[in-house]
Enzyme design. Structure first.
Site, PDB file in Angstrom:
ATOM      1  N   LYS A  87       0.852  -1.188   0.000  1.00  0.00           N
ATOM      2  CA  LYS A  87       0.000   0.000   0.000  1.00  0.00           C
ATOM      3  C   LYS A  87       0.890   1.242   0.000  1.00  0.00           C
ATOM      4  CE  LYS A  87      -3.835   1.964   2.768  1.00  0.00           C
ATOM      5  NZ  LYS A  87      -4.640   1.765   3.989  1.00  0.00           N
ATOM      6  N   SER A 162      -9.550   1.749   3.130  1.00  0.00           N
ATOM      7  CA  SER A 162      -8.727   2.512   2.225  1.00  0.00           C
ATOM      8  C   SER A 162      -7.697   1.676   1.453  1.00  0.00           C
ATOM      9  CB  SER A 162      -8.000   3.600   3.013  1.00  0.00           C
ATOM     10  OG  SER A 162      -7.138   3.013   3.983  1.00  0.00           O
ATOM     11  N   SER A 186      -9.487  -0.673   7.432  1.00  0.00           N
ATOM     12  CA  SER A 186      -9.014  -0.592   6.042  1.00  0.00           C
ATOM     13  C   SER A 186      -8.261  -1.797   5.504  1.00  0.00           C
ATOM     14  CB  SER A 186      -8.150   0.652   5.856  1.00  0.00           C
ATOM     15  OG  SER A 186      -8.967   1.783   5.806  1.00  0.00           O
TER      16      SER A 186
HETATM   17  N1  GLN Z   1     -12.788   3.982   6.627  1.00  0.00           N
HETATM   18  C1  GLN Z   1     -12.220   4.446   7.855  1.00  0.00           C
HETATM   19  C2  GLN Z   1     -11.840   5.897   7.717  1.00  0.00           C
HETATM   20  O1  GLN Z   1     -12.177   6.457   6.745  1.00  0.00           O
HETATM   21  C3  GLN Z   1     -11.044   3.605   8.220  1.00  0.00           C
HETATM   22  C4  GLN Z   1      -9.865   3.913   7.396  1.00  0.00           C
HETATM   23  C5  GLN Z   1      -8.674   3.092   7.755  1.00  0.00           C
HETATM   24  O2  GLN Z   1      -8.775   2.068   8.420  1.00  0.00           O
HETATM   25  N2  GLN Z   1      -7.533   3.572   7.311  1.00  0.00           N
HETATM   26  O3  GLN Z   1     -11.232   6.464   8.551  1.00  0.00           O
END
Ligand code: GLN
Length: 518
Positions: A87, A162, A186
């Site tokens: 990532k 994400s 994420s």
């Molecule tokens: N979807 C969550 C957010 O927008 C979690 C994102 C993540 O785990 N990086 O913060």
């Protein structure tokens, strides 16, 4: 290599649909890392215009690295010679790293994150850096400043976020496995929505050194893979104490692959499983798709058939996880992102001698940050401001403590707690991007484990409307092995019941065809 019936089969099987354990066997049988790497690069060249899973690929560097591993004769020992995708939130020395943001466009980090360094030392081959929501803020990868990523199961749907670039790449056959990061879900949510296994390790058990910080008290890197065993192998390679991370736990690298192998034996006698009422249970089904709840119920029945004792547990504070997370994460982000000032890294706008530092900083941030990132900086700055701190951030921290206590009480009664990973299957592209609250709801089930710092895995539990459903297994801190054991048991029991491996349904070849039709 000598031709045996076994490796004849292997040679005729596309290497991009193999598990990593199969790739290891192929390498030991004489396949080369260079040919495996090239097969993946060919798939990326053919399919990634449609899928959009990568932000950066350097084919020449990947092939050169693979050839060097082959020449050293180490391919096939451990992870040597196995390609991997990272990532783009993970810094890689000399390799562009953007965290999905324009503000870091063109930045080449001067060092490797510990996760990248450990994978490098293990002899893996970097395929590329995967797309993500900007600074890991999002649940669909539509907040990337660079491109959208499509779900290989249905290119009109999101791959989760994400870490959606990582999930699309692995499910679509453009990487055998990948590293994601999980702040509020994420890793687990994109894994669930693309039919993969994704694990968020115990907070502090995988180094955060070199992860571009979003919310430092929550961020964890972890594996995304096609099988539970592969995920365990990748996790073992990145885990363990790191003196460069002050929050790193000084505990030995957990034994996870062994737990996965044991779990695959299918005996869960004596294991106590708690179904979390507040996550899709009786009276808490609002927003949950019936197909998701049905697959999860079937998974629970399978656990029971393997000897697990199942009961319901109640964790009332979980109902407050969403508001607590969306105060804590933006608060920490507003502090972490202050380092992007137009001076130290990446983009600088308006520095023509006519403006002072504050103006250059404002112009840089105006242009460099996207809408969701700005929304969170504003929200977090507000929640931390004097006079509001106690009402917002302080309250959220108290809720966080209550959530941890709910977990502790549950673990007094049961060994693991389970839930759906997400309330719905993958939603259509564009359907939530203008509705932040609907987008945040995608994290309903993953946030409690993040806030409490406990480990949680998502493992596929079948399809609803032709799209993957994820089953979440959460364990006490440092008991990551339990997640792998139970997930492996479920994976093998489902494969036995189906008479085929779930991973063979992954839509490796469909992206291209769908792209042609789209
Ligand atoms: N979807 C969550 C957010 O927008 C979690 C994102 C993540 O785990 N990086 O913060």
């Amino acid at each position: 290599m000598t031709t045996t019936p076994e490796n004849e089969v292997r040679a005729s099987t596309d290497v991009t649909s193999m598990t990593v354990t199969e790739l290891q066997a192929a390498l030991q049988d004489g396949a080369t890392s260079a040919e495996i790497t090239q097969a993946y690069l060919d798939r990326i060249a053919a399919d990634d215009d449609v899928l959009g899973s990568y932000l950066h690929v350097d084919p020449a560097a990947a092939v050169e690295r693979a050839a060097a591993i082959d020449a050293a004769g180490s391919a096939g020992s451990g992870l040597a010679g196995i390609p991997v995708a990272l990532k783009d939130v993970i810094v890689t020395a000399g390799v562009p790293t953007t965290s999905g943001s324009k503000i870091l466009e063109g930045w080449k980090p001067p060092y490797d994150a510990t996760v990248a360094a450990r994978l490098g030392a293990a002899g893996t081959v970097l395929l590329g850096k995967t797309n993500m929501d900007e600074f890991a803020m999002g649940s669909s990868t539509e907040n990337s400043a660079y491109r959208i990523t499509r779900n290989p199961w249905d290119p009109e749907r999101i791959p989760g976020g994400s870490s959606g670039g990582s999930s699309a790449a692995v499910a679509g056959g453009l990487a055998p496995w990948a590293i994601g990061t999980d702040t509020g879900g994420s890793i687990r949510q994109p894994a669930a929505l693309t039919g993969l296994v994704g694990h968020k390790p115990t907070y502090g058990s995988v180094s955060r050194f070199g992860l571009i910080a979003f919310s430092s008290s929550l961020d964890q890197a972890g594996p995304m893979a096609r099988t539970v065993l592969d995920a365990a192998l990748l996790h073992e390679a990145i885990g363990g104490h790191d003196p460069l991370d002050s929050t790193s736990i000084d505990a030995p690298v957990p034994v996870l692959a062994e737990a996965a192998r044991r779990g695959a034996g299918g005996d869960l006698t004596g294991l106590k499983v708690g179904i979390v009422r507040e996550l899709g249970g009786e009276g808490h089904t609002d927003g949950y798709e019936p197909g998701v709840l049905a697959r999860v119920a079937e998974a629970v029945a399978l656990l029971e058939s393997m000897g697990a004792e199942v009961r319901e547990v109640s964790c009332p504070a979980f109902d407050l996880a969403l508001p607590a997370y969306y105060l804590i994460a933006p608060s920490e982000a507003s502090s972490n992102l202050s380092r992007f000032d137009g001076v130290r890294y990446g983009l600088r706008v308006g520095d023509d001698g006519s403006r002072d530092l504050d103006e250059v900083m404002a112009l840089t941030r105006e242009r460099g940050f996207g809408a969701e990132v700005k929304r969170r900086i504003i929200l977090g700055t507000y929640a931390l401001s004097s006079g509001y701190y106690d009402a917002y951030y302080g309250q959220a921290q108290k809720v966080r403590t209550l959530i941890s206590r709910d977990f502790s009480a549950a673990y007094d009664e049961v060994d693991v707690v389970v839930s759906p990973t997400t309330p719905t299957v993958a939603f259509p592209l564009g359907s939530r991007v203008d509705d932040p609250v609907a987008m945040y709801a995608a994290d309903l089930c993953t946030l409690p484990a993040s806030l409490a710092g406990v480990p949680a895995i998502s493992v596929p539990c079948g399809l609803s409307d032709g799209l993957p459903v994820g089953f979440q297994i959460m364990a006490p801190a440092l008991a990551d092995d339990r997640c792998y054991r139970v997930a492996a048991a479920l994976e093998s029991a489902q494969d036995d019941a189906r008479g085929s491996r779930f991973l063979d349904q992954l839509p490796h070849r469909d992206a291209q065809a769908a792209g042609g039709a789209a």
